[in-house]
Design an enzyme around this catalytic site. Structure first.
Site, short mmCIF file in Angstrom:
data_model
loop_
_atom_site.label_atom_id
_atom_site.label_comp_id
_atom_site.label_asym_id
_atom_site.label_seq_id
_atom_site.Cartn_x
_atom_site.Cartn_y
_atom_site.Cartn_z
N CYS A 16 0.82 -1.22 0.00
CA CYS A 16 0.00 0.00 0.00
C CYS A 16 0.84 1.26 0.00
CB CYS A 16 -0.94 -0.01 1.20
SG CYS A 16 -2.34 -1.14 0.99
N LYS A 19 0.41 3.45 -3.09
CA LYS A 19 -0.80 4.23 -3.36
C LYS A 19 -0.47 5.68 -3.69
CE LYS A 19 -4.51 3.69 -0.86
NZ LYS A 19 -5.48 3.52 0.25
N SER A 47 -14.75 9.47 -0.41
CA SER A 47 -13.45 9.06 0.16
C SER A 47 -13.60 7.87 1.11
CB SER A 47 -12.79 10.23 0.91
OG SER A 47 -12.54 11.30 0.04
N ASP A 48 -14.54 6.97 0.78
CA ASP A 48 -14.77 5.82 1.64
C ASP A 48 -14.03 4.60 1.11
OD1 ASP A 48 -15.91 4.28 3.74
OD2 ASP A 48 -17.69 5.54 3.68
N ASP A 49 -14.20 3.46 1.80
CA ASP A 49 -13.43 2.26 1.47
C ASP A 49 -14.00 1.51 0.27
OD1 ASP A 49 -11.51 2.37 3.67
OD2 ASP A 49 -13.26 2.08 4.93
N ASP A 89 -11.66 -3.93 2.62
CA ASP A 89 -12.56 -2.80 2.32
C ASP A 89 -14.02 -3.19 2.52
OD1 ASP A 89 -10.47 -1.11 1.68
OD2 ASP A 89 -10.57 -1.53 -0.47
N GLY A 136 -11.26 -12.84 -13.86
CA GLY A 136 -10.36 -11.73 -13.66
C GLY A 136 -9.76 -11.23 -14.95
N THR A 138 -5.73 -10.15 -16.68
CA THR A 138 -4.28 -10.21 -16.52
C THR A 138 -3.61 -9.57 -17.73
OG1 THR A 138 -4.53 -12.32 -15.35
CG2 THR A 138 -2.33 -11.73 -16.06
N ASP A 224 -10.73 0.88 7.29
CA ASP A 224 -9.52 0.08 7.51
C ASP A 224 -8.31 0.98 7.32
OD1 ASP A 224 -9.87 0.22 4.72
OD2 ASP A 224 -8.97 -1.73 4.38
#
Length: 345
Positions: A16, A19, A47-49, A89, A136, A138, A224
């Site tokens: 992190c 970021k 601005s939340d998780d 999150d 997902g 890739t 978090d």
């Protein structure tokens, strides 16, 4: 697993700590159009998780996406930590994760076995969280990165936001600080193996148990603690709630090995970005040493939950959490807005 792959050597930054700083993020998102929808309870403008969208009277969807470069050399452990960080999150919003998609970039320096081990680690933590990874995306890149897009569910009236803290609330933190400092120092081989194993276990621990416990009590706000540090995330909670948060530095849990490393200058760049963003909103007790300040601004990877709980429930929730995990403490309290959003005691 290939013993030749050193995942952290393939990346210019880690976890992190990679970021974009909160201050820069505000500038990047400023003036972008926000589409109004009465069913969107939480969007990127908050601005939340995670974002929250109401489906019906009983169900809201909670969605997030999080990925980053390796913070450890072991590919499988990297996958576990990245998955835990993304799932966190959802837990911070009071929701239960159910569905996920991989997001991954692959360096040509990685072996097929290493790629599979990263994915295996992610699948293991998703399985532990009762979450299905259904696919997902890739792509190739110079640096490896991995994470998840996660979908969870919660009752619309039980959504927890990083705003809503109330005067007299107590603040509980569920994991110790110091991850960014110690992983930075580890690059210079200054951190012993026992300490690193302790950090790895913490980062690979889901916040599921903390979520499952807190939702039984009167919780007014939760977030978090990750790349924006305890200070950054506390500031967002205080500003969004229109309150002051008092952090009691003598009570804040941290890995004590981080103090000496911070004193020696092993502080990640993200900590300085966090300080630049928050510092003018802070009233400091002048006796707080600089190493402690660095720990407070330290970007965390797969950090704990910061929970604003009603005063009458604080001790009961604390005991329940402490019975399940180490490093949980009451770290502060909330008051009406005073001269600054953050008051360090």
């Amino acid at each position: 697993m290939s013993e030749d792959i050193k995942m952290t050597k393939l990346a210019s930054c880690a976890g992190c700590g990679a970021k974009v700083g909160a201050g820069m993020l505000v500038k990047l998102l400023n003036d972008l159009p926000v589409r109004h929808d009465e069913r969107l309870l939480v969007g990127y403008d908050k601005s939340d998780d995670a974002c929250v969208y109401v489906v019906n009277d009983d169900t809201a969807i909670v969605q997030t996406l999080d990925f980053f470069p390796p913070i450890v050399d072991d590919p499988r452990l990297f996958g576990q930590i990245a998955a835990c960080n993304a799932l966190s999150d959802i837990y911070a919003m009071g929701a239960e994760p159910k569905l996920a998609l991989n997001i991954m970039t692959i360096s040509n320096a990685m072996t097929r076995e290493a790629v599979q081990e990263v994915l295996r680690g992610g699948y293991e933590k998703a399985y532990e969280a009762d979450t299905i990874i259904a696919g997902g995306h890739t792509i190739e890149d110079l640096e490896p990165k991995y994470g998840l897009s996660v979908t969870g569910f919660v009752h619309p009236k039980r959504v927890l936001k990083n705003t809503g803290a109330k005067p007299s609330d107590m603040l509980i933190l569920t994991k110790p600080l110091g991850i960014g400092i110690l992983t930075t120092a580890a690059k210079a081989d200054l951190v012993d193996d026992a300490t690193m194993q302790k950090l790895y276990a913490q980062m690979a621990r889901l916040n599921r148990a903390a979520r499952d416990s807190m939702v039984k009590y009167e919780i007014h706000s939760c977030t978090d603690v990750t790349g924006f540090s305890l200070m950054g995330h506390s500031y967002e909670m205080a500003a969004g709630s229109g309150c002051s948060i008092h952090l009691q530095t003598d009570e804040i849990p941290y890995h004590h090995e981080a103090w000496d490393m911070a004193d020696m200058g092993f502080v990640p760049a993200g900590a300085y970005r966090n300080r630049d963003y928050v510092e003018h909103h802070v009233k400091w007790d002048k006796t707080i040493p600089r190493p402690m300040q660095d720990i407070l601004f330290d970007p965390q990877t797969s950090g704990g939950l910061l929970i604003a709980v009603a005063e009458q429930d604080a001790q009961t929730l604390l005991r329940e959490l402490q019975a399940q995990m180490d490093g949980v403490k009451i770290v502060g309290y909330v008051t009406e807005l005073k001269e600054q959003e953050l008051i360090m005691e």
